[in-house]
Design a protein around this motif. Structure first.
Motif, PDB file in Angstrom:
ATOM      1  N   GLY A  92      41.045  40.247  54.161  1.00  0.00           N
ATOM      2  CA  GLY A  92      41.164  41.903  53.580  1.00  0.00           C
ATOM      3  C   GLY A  92      40.535  41.718  52.148  1.00  0.00           C
ATOM      4  N   CYS A  93      40.269  40.683  52.117  1.00  0.00           N
ATOM      5  CA  CYS A  93      39.752  40.274  50.360  1.00  0.00           C
ATOM      6  C   CYS A  93      38.227  40.457  50.884  1.00  0.00           C
ATOM      7  CB  CYS A  93      40.715  39.145  49.859  1.00  0.00           C
ATOM      8  SG  CYS A  93      39.905  38.629  48.141  1.00  0.00           S
ATOM      9  N   THR A  94      37.557  40.726  49.698  1.00  0.00           N
ATOM     10  CA  THR A  94      36.232  41.044  49.395  1.00  0.00           C
ATOM     11  C   THR A  94      35.873  39.746  48.911  1.00  0.00           C
ATOM     12  OG1 THR A  94      36.264  42.668  49.008  1.00  0.00           O
ATOM     13  CG2 THR A  94      35.820  43.161  51.336  1.00  0.00           C
ATOM     14  N   GLY A  95      36.225  39.000  47.704  1.00  0.00           N
ATOM     15  CA  GLY A  95      36.267  38.739  46.712  1.00  0.00           C
ATOM     16  C   GLY A  95      35.550  37.339  46.933  1.00  0.00           C
ATOM     17  N   GLY A 145      33.170  41.503  45.355  1.00  0.00           N
ATOM     18  CA  GLY A 145      33.794  42.090  45.823  1.00  0.00           C
ATOM     19  C   GLY A 145      35.313  41.924  45.410  1.00  0.00           C
ATOM     20  N   THR A 146      35.634  41.309  44.305  1.00  0.00           N
ATOM     21  CA  THR A 146      37.119  40.775  43.321  1.00  0.00           C
ATOM     22  C   THR A 146      37.389  41.995  43.235  1.00  0.00           C
ATOM     23  OG1 THR A 146      36.019  39.337  42.276  1.00  0.00           O
ATOM     24  CG2 THR A 146      37.596  39.520  41.653  1.00  0.00           C
ATOM     25  N   THR A 147      39.003  42.054  43.002  1.00  0.00           N
ATOM     26  CA  THR A 147      39.724  43.325  42.890  1.00  0.00           C
ATOM     27  C   THR A 147      40.640  42.970  40.870  1.00  0.00           C
ATOM     28  OG1 THR A 147      40.500  43.918  44.608  1.00  0.00           O
ATOM     29  CG2 THR A 147      41.985  44.239  42.562  1.00  0.00           C
ATOM     30  N   VAL A 148      39.513  43.741  39.880  1.00  0.00           N
ATOM     31  CA  VAL A 148      40.124  43.135  38.274  1.00  0.00           C
ATOM     32  C   VAL A 148      40.859  44.055  38.128  1.00  0.00           C
ATOM     33  CG1 VAL A 148      38.910  42.364  36.155  1.00  0.00           C
ATOM     34  CG2 VAL A 148      37.770  42.243  38.434  1.00  0.00           C
ATOM     35  N   ASP A 190      29.501  43.771  42.009  1.00  0.00           N
ATOM     36  CA  ASP A 190      28.953  44.477  43.108  1.00  0.00           C
ATOM     37  C   ASP A 190      30.526  44.479  43.992  1.00  0.00           C
ATOM     38  OD1 ASP A 190      26.556  44.474  42.554  1.00  0.00           O
ATOM     39  OD2 ASP A 190      26.103  43.325  43.678  1.00  0.00           O
ATOM     40  N   ARG A 191      30.736  45.679  44.285  1.00  0.00           N
ATOM     41  CA  ARG A 191      32.021  45.628  45.585  1.00  0.00           C
ATOM     42  C   ARG A 191      33.219  45.137  44.262  1.00  0.00           C
ATOM     43  NH1 ARG A 191      31.340  47.513  50.364  1.00  0.00           N
ATOM     44  NH2 ARG A 191      29.462  47.173  51.475  1.00  0.00           N
ATOM     45  N   VAL A 192      32.691  45.329  42.948  1.00  0.00           N
ATOM     46  CA  VAL A 192      34.589  44.884  42.653  1.00  0.00           C
ATOM     47  C   VAL A 192      34.721  46.095  42.442  1.00  0.00           C
ATOM     48  CG1 VAL A 192      35.485  44.052  40.685  1.00  0.00           C
ATOM     49  CG2 VAL A 192      33.177  43.074  41.367  1.00  0.00           C
ATOM     50  N   ARG A 193      36.746  46.389  42.575  1.00  0.00           N
ATOM     51  CA  ARG A 193      37.294  47.260  42.360  1.00  0.00           C
ATOM     52  C   ARG A 193      38.395  46.835  41.061  1.00  0.00           C
ATOM     53  NH1 ARG A 193      42.085  49.514  46.458  1.00  0.00           N
ATOM     54  NH2 ARG A 193      43.132  51.127  44.800  1.00  0.00           N
ATOM     55  N   PHE A 194      37.756  47.916  40.105  1.00  0.00           N
ATOM     56  CA  PHE A 194      38.695  47.589  39.000  1.00  0.00           C
ATOM     57  C   PHE A 194      40.385  49.262  38.912  1.00  0.00           C
ATOM     58  CE2 PHE A 194      33.979  46.957  38.011  1.00  0.00           C
ATOM     59  CZ  PHE A 194      34.286  46.272  37.127  1.00  0.00           C
ATOM     60  N   THR A 195      41.245  48.479  38.789  1.00  0.00           N
ATOM     61  CA  THR A 195      42.088  48.821  39.076  1.00  0.00           C
ATOM     62  C   THR A 195      42.369  49.122  37.380  1.00  0.00           C
ATOM     63  OG1 THR A 195      44.130  47.015  39.210  1.00  0.00           O
ATOM     64  CG2 THR A 195      42.765  48.041  40.518  1.00  0.00           C
ATOM     65  N   GLY A 196      42.482  49.197  36.470  1.00  0.00           N
ATOM     66  CA  GLY A 196      43.054  49.510  35.180  1.00  0.00           C
ATOM     67  C   GLY A 196      41.295  50.023  34.032  1.00  0.00           C
TER      68      GLY A 196
END
Length: 461
Positions: A11-14, A49-52, A74-80
């Motif tokens: 499930g990790c796209t990083g 693709g990384t969750t940051v 691209d496709r990075v998810r920034f959670t904070g």
């Protein structure tokens, strides 16, 4: 995805780093320290693709000295929260399809290249206030769920927001657009403030679900746009294209040495177009407007053909075209025609052969309806339009008496003609009387004298 993904889980796209095969988010503390140590200012930063998290982003920016080079997110998810104050991106930045779960603040950041934010989802507030981008910025298909601030931003080579969605309040006040901005097909869910913006802007086919305030010093276009609330447009020394626009609420257009085109517009609420300086309205063809006010405009080239409700148009302090004046002799009735100068619609001038080649203009019947329905505020223009309405009915062949009325007294509005006819008839009558009197006098003077009877004298002695 065009990169090798993290081996931590399916499930990790990083993007996987070497030699670990893991993304930056799943490295051990020792591995992360080594990876960050390999970063340097001005070099490539690739976190696709990384969750940051906020902490990871801060450590990455510190490692690059807040001056990363080419940046691929691209496709990075920034959670904070993302705060980029003081960061300078020395190369192109790509954030396509990234997700910002919390605040995204680019305030204080500088971009030396192009920035691509296509398809990005901003779940909370977005701030691009005061940002300087030397290249081009793309927000095509981006979704801004909360307020979006772009005021005072500088876009060196323009901004593209085609099919973007602004669900919250959006402001671009004071922005500089460089090569221009495109909002084709964009949707604005709440108030849009686009005031004192320099550069060209296009809102073609955009949807304004709430009030919208548009102002630009470059060419502005909102062709086929839809506005559910108020639409306020201010342009200076440029043109505005409002062809096919549909406005449910009030429409206000203010021009200063500018030009506007409203052809095919559907104006459900009250509409006002005002002009200062040399401001021109070029077309009202096929416009549907129950209430439209025109003030201080040059309408000498404005086309009115197909205007649905001419009686709802009020005109004040506007300039119209003028018909030529002179005398014309022809073979059809009436053979002698004379024309006095009057104010006229551009459609009539086109019909008389003063328009573009191949454009025959409106029919006499439609022109008669336009002239009869329009309501100019000054008496001189109103009188000219009343005369023109009768003239169009005469040209449409509605009764021979119109030709007689036109010839004798100008439909009762050119009484000088009646006076001229009376003077002509009086002159002819006087000439006839003088001629008859002179002929009678000449007849008596030239007749032979009759012989007188002999006189006999009788003498009586």
């Amino acid at each position: 995805m065009d990169w090798v993904t993290c081996a931590h889980s399916a499930g990790c796209t990083g993007i996987a780093g070497r030699p670990s095969g893991l993304c930056l988010a799943h490295l051990s503390p020792e591995q992360l320290g080594a990876a960050l140590g390999a970063l340097s200012p001005g070099r490539l930063l690739d976190l696709r693709g990384t969750t940051v998290t906020s902490d990871l982003l801060s450590r990455v920016l510190d490692a690059t000295g807040a001056r990363p080079g080419r940046t691929r997110l691209d496709r990075v998810r920034f959670t904070g929260d993302v705060k980029l104050a003081g960061v300078t991106f020395e190369g192109d930045v790509s954030l396509d399809d990234a997700t910002f779960d919390r605040l995204a603040s680019f305030f204080g950041a500088r971009f030396e290249g192009n920035v691509s934010l296509a398809g990005v989802r901003f779940r909370r507030e977005l701030s691009f206030h005061g940002v300087t981008v030397r290249g081009h910025v793309s927000l095509d298909r981006a979704v801004m769920a909360r307020d979006a601030l772009f005021s005072q931003a500088v876009f060196g080579h323009g901004l593209s927001c085609e099919r973007a969605r602004f669900d919250g309040y959006a402001t671009f006040d004071g922005a500089r657009l460089g090569d221009g901005a495109a909002f084709r097909g964009a949707r604005f869910g709440r108030t849009l403030s686009f005031r004192k913006v320099s550069g060209h802007a296009g809102f073609d086919a955009a949807h304004f679900a709430a009030d919208a305030y548009l102002s630009a010093t470059g060419r502005l276009s909102a062709a086929r746009a839809r506005a559910d609330g108020l639409l306020d447009v201010v342009v200076t020394r440029c043109g505005v294209d409002l062809r096919g626009v549909e406005v449910t609420g009030p429409l206000t257009v203010r021009l200063t040495d500018a030009q506007a085109d409203l052809e095919g517009a559907r104006l459900r609420g009250p509409a006002t177009v005002t002009g200062r300086g040399r401001s021109t309205l070029t077309s009202l063809r096929e416009v549907e407007a129950a209430s439209l006010e025109l003030f201080g405009l040059d309408l000498s080239s404005c086309r009115f053909a197909g205007l649905a409700h001419p009686s709802g148009v009020r005109v004040k302090d506007c300039t119209f075209a003028l018909t030529p004046r002179g005398v014309q002799v022809g073979l059809r009735w009436p053979m002698l025609r004379w024309f006095s100068r009057r104010r006229a619609l551009a459609d009539e001038r086109t019909r008389r052969g003063h328009g573009h080649a191949g454009d025959t203009g409106a029919s006499p019947d439609s022109l008669a309806s336009l002239y009869a329905g329009l309501r100019p505020s000054d008496r001189a223009t109103a009188a000219d339009f009343a005369f023109a309405a009768m003239e169009m009915r005469r040209q449409a062949g509605h009764g021979w008496w119109l030709s007689v009325s036109w010839l004798v007294c100008g439909y009762g509005m050119r009484m000088g003609r009646a006076a001229a006819w009376c003077a002509l008839v009086a002159a002819i009558t006087a000439a006839a009387v003088l001629w008859s009197t002179a002929s009678h006098a000449a007849g008596h003077t030239g007749a032979p004298a009759l012989p007188s009877a002999p006189v006999h004298s009788t003498w009586t002695g």
